[in-house]
Scaffold this motif. Structure first.
Motif, PDB file in Angstrom:
ATOM      1  N   ASP A  21      39.033  30.173  52.921  1.00 51.11           N
ATOM      2  CA  ASP A  21      37.733  29.840  52.332  1.00 51.11           C
ATOM      3  C   ASP A  21      37.722  30.021  50.816  1.00 51.11           C
ATOM      4  OD1 ASP A  21      36.618  29.251  54.819  1.00 51.11           O
ATOM      5  OD2 ASP A  21      36.098  31.354  55.171  1.00 51.11           O
ATOM      6  N   LEU A  22      38.733  30.682  50.285  1.00 54.24           N
ATOM      7  CA  LEU A  22      38.807  30.910  48.842  1.00 54.24           C
ATOM      8  C   LEU A  22      39.284  29.657  48.117  1.00 54.24           C
ATOM      9  CD1 LEU A  22      40.543  34.416  48.783  1.00 54.24           C
ATOM     10  CD2 LEU A  22      38.178  33.927  48.143  1.00 54.24           C
ATOM     11  N   GLU A  23      38.818  29.482  46.899  1.00 56.15           N
ATOM     12  CA  GLU A  23      39.301  28.384  46.069  1.00 56.15           C
ATOM     13  C   GLU A  23      40.762  28.637  45.691  1.00 56.15           C
ATOM     14  OE1 GLU A  23      37.805  25.536  45.088  1.00 56.15           O
ATOM     15  OE2 GLU A  23      36.118  26.088  46.393  1.00 56.15           O
ATOM     16  N   TRP A  24      41.493  27.563  45.471  1.00 50.40           N
ATOM     17  CA  TRP A  24      42.869  27.732  44.993  1.00 50.40           C
ATOM     18  C   TRP A  24      42.811  28.321  43.584  1.00 50.40           C
ATOM     19  CZ3 TRP A  24      47.111  26.812  48.028  1.00 50.40           C
ATOM     20  CH2 TRP A  24      46.877  26.140  49.230  1.00 50.40           C
ATOM     21  N   PRO A  25      43.556  29.385  43.323  1.00 54.27           N
ATOM     22  CA  PRO A  25      43.507  29.993  41.990  1.00 54.27           C
ATOM     23  C   PRO A  25      44.050  29.035  40.939  1.00 54.27           C
ATOM     24  CG  PRO A  25      45.300  30.934  43.285  1.00 54.27           C
ATOM     25  CD  PRO A  25      44.504  30.080  44.219  1.00 54.27           C
ATOM     26  N   ASN A  26      43.517  29.122  39.731  1.00 60.06           N
ATOM     27  CA  ASN A  26      44.051  28.274  38.663  1.00 60.06           C
ATOM     28  C   ASN A  26      43.787  28.921  37.319  1.00 60.06           C
ATOM     29  OD1 ASN A  26      41.828  26.588  36.986  1.00 60.06           O
ATOM     30  ND2 ASN A  26      41.030  26.995  39.048  1.00 60.06           N
ATOM     31  N   TYR A  27      44.577  28.505  36.362  1.00 60.44           N
ATOM     32  CA  TYR A  27      44.396  28.942  34.980  1.00 60.44           C
ATOM     33  C   TYR A  27      44.620  27.742  34.079  1.00 60.44           C
ATOM     34  CZ  TYR A  27      45.218  31.082  30.433  1.00 60.44           C
ATOM     35  OH  TYR A  27      45.156  31.397  29.098  1.00 60.44           O
ATOM     36  N   GLU A  28      43.629  27.414  33.293  1.00 60.26           N
ATOM     37  CA  GLU A  28      43.684  26.258  32.392  1.00 60.26           C
ATOM     38  C   GLU A  28      44.110  24.999  33.143  1.00 60.26           C
ATOM     39  OE1 GLU A  28      46.058  27.290  29.001  1.00 60.26           O
ATOM     40  OE2 GLU A  28      44.429  28.454  28.084  1.00 60.26           O
ATOM     41  N   ASP A  29      43.535  24.812  34.331  1.00 61.17           N
ATOM     42  CA  ASP A  29      43.745  23.641  35.179  1.00 61.17           C
ATOM     43  C   ASP A  29      45.152  23.586  35.786  1.00 61.17           C
ATOM     44  OD1 ASP A  29      42.011  21.744  36.242  1.00 61.17           O
ATOM     45  OD2 ASP A  29      42.937  20.112  35.107  1.00 61.17           O
ATOM     46  N   LEU A  30      45.881  24.686  35.713  1.00 61.55           N
ATOM     47  CA  LEU A  30      47.153  24.791  36.420  1.00 61.55           C
ATOM     48  C   LEU A  30      46.850  25.467  37.756  1.00 61.55           C
ATOM     49  CD1 LEU A  30      50.310  24.648  36.509  1.00 61.55           C
ATOM     50  CD2 LEU A  30      50.300  26.962  35.558  1.00 61.55           C
ATOM     51  N   TYR A  31      46.879  24.693  38.825  1.00 59.90           N
ATOM     52  CA  TYR A  31      46.552  25.247  40.142  1.00 59.90           C
ATOM     53  C   TYR A  31      47.763  25.964  40.728  1.00 59.90           C
ATOM     54  CZ  TYR A  31      41.907  23.342  40.290  1.00 59.90           C
ATOM     55  OH  TYR A  31      40.575  23.105  40.018  1.00 59.90           O
ATOM     56  N   LEU A  32      47.482  27.046  41.424  1.00 61.72           N
ATOM     57  CA  LEU A  32      48.527  27.949  41.897  1.00 61.72           C
ATOM     58  C   LEU A  32      48.331  28.248  43.373  1.00 61.72           C
ATOM     59  CD1 LEU A  32      48.123  30.226  38.794  1.00 61.72           C
ATOM     60  CD2 LEU A  32      50.187  28.891  39.265  1.00 61.72           C
ATOM     61  N   PRO A  33      49.391  28.686  44.055  1.00 63.44           N
ATOM     62  CA  PRO A  33      49.262  29.006  45.481  1.00 63.44           C
ATOM     63  C   PRO A  33      48.430  30.267  45.701  1.00 63.44           C
ATOM     64  CG  PRO A  33      51.431  29.623  44.698  1.00 63.44           C
ATOM     65  CD  PRO A  33      50.778  28.858  43.579  1.00 63.44           C
ATOM     66  N   LYS A  34      47.971  30.432  46.916  1.00 65.62           N
ATOM     67  CA  LYS A  34      47.149  31.596  47.250  1.00 65.62           C
ATOM     68  C   LYS A  34      48.035  32.806  47.529  1.00 65.62           C
ATOM     69  CE  LYS A  34      43.242  28.887  48.899  1.00 65.62           C
ATOM     70  NZ  LYS A  34      42.346  28.544  50.021  1.00 65.62           N
ATOM     71  N   LEU A  35      48.605  33.325  46.452  1.00 69.97           N
ATOM     72  CA  LEU A  35      49.381  34.552  46.490  1.00 69.97           C
ATOM     73  C   LEU A  35      48.547  35.647  45.840  1.00 69.97           C
ATOM     74  CD1 LEU A  35      52.821  33.038  45.439  1.00 69.97           C
ATOM     75  CD2 LEU A  35      52.265  33.961  47.694  1.00 69.97           C
ATOM     76  N   VAL A  36      48.755  36.882  46.267  1.00 68.67           N
ATOM     77  CA  VAL A  36      47.905  37.973  45.820  1.00 68.67           C
ATOM     78  C   VAL A  36      47.773  38.089  44.300  1.00 68.67           C
ATOM     79  CG1 VAL A  36      47.668  40.496  45.786  1.00 68.67           C
ATOM     80  CG2 VAL A  36      48.078  39.318  47.949  1.00 68.67           C
ATOM     81  N   PRO A  37      48.870  38.092  43.526  1.00 67.30           N
ATOM     82  CA  PRO A  37      48.712  38.223  42.069  1.00 67.30           C
ATOM     83  C   PRO A  37      47.858  37.112  41.455  1.00 67.30           C
ATOM     84  CG  PRO A  37      50.985  38.639  42.689  1.00 67.30           C
ATOM     85  CD  PRO A  37      50.304  38.084  43.906  1.00 67.30           C
ATOM     86  N   PHE A  38      47.982  35.879  41.964  1.00 64.06           N
ATOM     87  CA  PHE A  38      47.197  34.775  41.425  1.00 64.06           C
ATOM     88  C   PHE A  38      45.738  34.868  41.861  1.00 64.06           C
ATOM     89  CE2 PHE A  38      51.353  32.184  41.445  1.00 64.06           C
ATOM     90  CZ  PHE A  38      51.657  32.575  40.151  1.00 64.06           C
TER      91      PHE A  38
END
Length: 307
Positions: A21-38
C-alpha cells in the motif's frame, strides 16, 4: 563521513497492513524499490551509498536488477579465491541498499553489490579508480525476470505483465530510473574508464569460459584453464540453483523480505534462459517495446542478443 543513522521505519510502514500500500520511494523523480533504507529516507540512503568509503581492494558489482547478479557474484568470488567453491555467504549480505544498516559496508574490502545508477556509486571508489564489474542483459528478458521476482515475493498483487511493463518498466516509476537510462549511463562510462569491465549476460551464457577469462584478467588473478572449466561447470544455472538452497549458511534474503512482511522465499533463480520473453510479450507489446528501445537507445552503440 557522518555515521549512518537509520530513521524509524515502524511508524511509516507498520501503520499499513501491507507494504504494497506504500508509494514507491523516490528522490528527485528517481524511483526506487521498496527496500528498507529507501522507504526510510531515499535521499539519505542514496547519499550514504555515494559517500561510502570502501576498502582499497573493494570491487563493485553493478547491475540493473535481474541481470545475472548472483551468477557473476559467484564467479567473481571463485576467481578471487582461486577455488571452484561456492560461497557459504549469500550475495544479499553485501547488497548495499538491501541492508538495514549500511554502515557495515564502511571500509569493506570484498565484492559489494548494488543496483544504484552510476552517479550514486561510492564516489571515493570511482575517483580512485576502484574496480567495477558492470553487467548488461537484454531488456525483455530482464523485464520478465523482474516481474516474476516481484510476483514471487508478493509485492505485485494484480498487475498483469502488460500493466507492469507500462507502469513499472517503461513508465516513470521504473526502478532505478529504468533499464534504458541506467544502462546508457553505465555503457558510456565503461567505454571511457578502464576501471569498468562491461559484461554481457548473453555472451557469458553462450561462451562462458571466454568471458570468465576476461573477468579473471580484469581482476588481475591468474588461473589455470582447468580452474576456468571447473568454475564454468559449477556456475551453470542448475548447479547454482541447487547450491543456493544447500550451501548458504545465512538467510539474508529471507531477513530482507521478513522486514517488509513479504514472502521470505522468493524465486531468485528462475530460468536463466535467453529469449524467454517470447512467452510473455504479445505481438503488440513487443512492437511497442521495440519502438521504445529504438527511441531511447538510438545514441548508444549496443548489440543486444534478444534470442
Amino acid at each position: 563521513m557522518p555515521p549512518y543513522i537509520p530513521l524509524i521505519i515502524d511508524e511509516k510502514i507498520m501503520a499499513y497492513s501491507d507494504v504494497r500500500d506504500l508509494e514507491w520511494p523516490n528522490y528527485e523523480d528517481l524511483y526506487l524499490p521498496k527496500l528498507v533504507p529507501f522507504l526510510r529516507d531515499a535521499k539519505q540512503a542514496l547519499q550514504y551509498i555515494k559517500d561510502l568509503q570502501l576498502g582499497k581492494d573493494a570491487i563493485i558489482l553493478a547491475t540493473y536488477p535481474r541481470s545475472g547478479t548472483h551468477w557473476i557474484w559467484e564467479i567473481t568470488g571463485m576467481l578471487l579465491k582461486g577455488k571452484a567453491e561456492y560461497s557459504k555467504v549469500s550475495r544479499e549480505q553485501v547488497f548495499v541498499e538491501g541492508l538495514s544498516d549500511m554502515s557495515q559496508m564502511q571500509s569493506y574490502n570484498g565484492v559489494i553489490s548494488t543496483h544504484v545508477p552510476f552517479e550514486w556509486l561510492p564516489k571515493q571508489h570511482v575517483d580512485n579508480g576502484g574496480k567495477i564489474i558492470y553487467v548488461v542483459r537484454n531488456p525483455k528478458d530482464t523485464a520478465v525476470s523482474i516481474h516474476s521476482f516481484l510476483c514471487s515475493i508478493g509485492l505485485i498483487r494484480s498487475n498483469t505483465f502488460e500493466e507492469f511493463i507500462h507502469e513499472l518498466y517503461l513508465g516513470r516509476k521504473a526502478m532505478y530510473g529504468g533499464w534504458f537510462e541506467y544502462n546508457k549511463s553505465f555503457i558510456q562510462e565503461a567505454r571511457r574508464r578502464d576501471q569498468i569491465l562491461m559484461l554481457s549476460y548473453e555472451k557469458l551464457k553462450r561462451n562462458t569460459e571466454a568471458e570468465i577469462r576476461r573477468l579473471a584478467s580484469f581482476l588481475g588473478v591468474k588461473c589455470t584453464e582447468g580452474l576456468i572449466t571447473e568454475i564454468s561447470e559449477l556456475t551453470s544455472f542448475s548447479k547454482l540453483q541447487q547450491a543456493d538452497k544447500s550451501v548458504r549458511e545465512d538467510k539474508k534474503m529471507a531477513d530482507i523480505m521478513k522486514e517488509l512482511q513479504l514472502n521470505e522465499a522468493p524465486t531468485v533463480y528462475r530460468k536463466g534462459e535467453i529469449g524467454d520473453w517470447k512467452n510473455y510479450f504479445t505481438v503488440a507489446l513487443n512492437e511497442e517495446f521495440d519502438k521504445a528501445y529504438a527511441e531511447r537507445m538510438n545514441d548508444v552503440d549496443l548489440q543486444i542478443e534478444f534470442e
